[in-house]
Design an enzyme around this catalytic site. Structure first.
Site, short mmCIF file in Angstrom:
data_model
loop_
_atom_site.label_atom_id
_atom_site.label_comp_id
_atom_site.label_asym_id
_atom_site.label_seq_id
_atom_site.Cartn_x
_atom_site.Cartn_y
_atom_site.Cartn_z
N SER A 145 0.41 -1.37 -0.04
CA SER A 145 0.38 -0.12 0.07
C SER A 145 1.09 1.45 0.42
O SER A 145 2.29 1.00 0.50
CB SER A 145 -1.01 -0.15 0.87
OG SER A 145 -1.50 1.24 1.19
N TYR A 158 -2.54 -1.10 10.22
CA TYR A 158 -2.21 -0.54 9.17
C TYR A 158 -0.76 -0.88 8.61
O TYR A 158 -0.27 -1.13 7.99
CB TYR A 158 -3.56 -0.37 8.00
CG TYR A 158 -3.51 -0.75 6.79
CD1 TYR A 158 -3.99 -1.49 6.12
CD2 TYR A 158 -2.88 0.60 5.95
CE1 TYR A 158 -4.00 -1.91 5.03
CE2 TYR A 158 -3.66 -0.20 4.62
CZ TYR A 158 -3.43 -0.96 4.19
OH TYR A 158 -3.95 -1.46 2.79
N LYS A 162 2.03 -2.90 7.08
CA LYS A 162 2.25 -2.68 5.58
C LYS A 162 3.70 -1.75 5.31
O LYS A 162 4.68 -2.23 4.56
CB LYS A 162 0.97 -1.38 4.99
CG LYS A 162 0.26 -1.90 4.13
CD LYS A 162 -0.41 -2.93 3.87
CE LYS A 162 -1.43 -4.18 3.38
NZ LYS A 162 -1.72 -5.20 2.57
#
Length: 275
Positions: A145, A158, A162
């Site tokens: 991402s 997150y 990531k």
């Protein structure tokens, strides 16, 4: 004078065998459809359910139900893929999760994010890379991402995991690229998936450059299979942000904090999740 770009070593130019995890929806589903259309023999793996079964029926991809957030699930996915395909030329590690909100993110949500967004790649590489080294080729594509290069306001688990996914992919590339193993990290920004739809006020930030369809991301991945560049950026603007972050991290963080303050003046939908 720059050195000539080497020819791609990680996968044959002709269609080969491919696995897509997190295949039942969003980018994963688009990847399966694109790879099948390009002539690859494809295994689609995700949690068991009708979405995976429908994808298999529509595309002809072979379905393997598995929970990639567990060590046993990764082993089952790899074994199921190898039983159907034989050698795996390309592994698209697309499964991922956004969980939790701010410092209140629970221990369970942190553990889930770490297991699926980071350890699934580690566990898969343990099983695949030795064989790839032995035969001299293989390709691992990580769906990370832009959050893995920058950050995601409101979503620490997150963002951190990531970053971890990108860092592990970098380590794999640095360690094994001379053996014929190619590693690539796909780092999109706003993509029209469920995660984006539930992003609340963050949708404006994620979509500031463009909101891509999953199919456009799959097209970018398909194009990336023709070369060995590590970063795959469906939103090319992310490269500029990434360079700015590296060149003046203090200034970049100050800018992100100004965005955070603006978000606090327009609070996120309490039911929303950052994408």
């Amino acid at each position: 004078m720059t050195e000539p770009r080497p020819e791609s070593a990680g996968a044959p130019a002709r269609p080969g065998t491919a696995v897509v995890t997190g295949a039942a929806g969003g980018i994963g589903s688009a990847l399966v459809r694109r790879l099948v259309a390009d002539g690859h023999r494809v295994v689609a793996t995700d949690l068991p359910g009708p979405a995976l079964e429908t994808l298999s029926a529509v595309t002809g991809a072979h379905a393997v139900a598995a929970d990639l957030a567990t060590e046993d699930g990764v082993a089952a996915a790899v074994a199921g893929a190898q039983a159907y395909l034989g050698d795996v030329d390309l592994w698209c590690g697309n499964a991922g999760v956004e969980a939790g909100r701010g410092l209140e993110t629970s221990e369970g949500d942190w553990a889930l994010a770490h297991d699926l967004n980071v350890m699934a790649h580690v566990r898969t590489a343990r099983l695949l890379v030795p064989g790839w080294v032995e035969r001299g080729r293989g390709r691992y594509v990580v769906t990370a991402s832009a959050a893995g290069l920058l950050t995601m306001l409101g979503s620490p688990a997150y963002s951190v995991t990531k970053h971890g996914a990108v860092a592990f992919a970098e380590w794999l590339s640095a360690t094994y690229r001379h053996t014929g193993v190619v590693v690539q990290a796909v780092c999109p920004q706003g993509v029209a998936t469920r995660m984006y739809a539930e992003a609340g006020a963050l949708r404006d930030l994620l979509g500031r450059d463009a909101v891509l369809t999953p199919e456009q991301v799959a097209d970018a991945v398909a194009a990336a299979l023709e070369h060995d560049d590590f970063l795959v950026l469906p939103h090319p603007e992310v490269a500029t942000y990434y360079r700015g972050r590296a060149a003046d991290t203090h200034r970049w963080l100050a800018g992100m904090n100004r965005v955070q303050q603006a978000l606090e003046r327009a609070p996120l939908d309490q039911d929303g999740a950052a994408g």
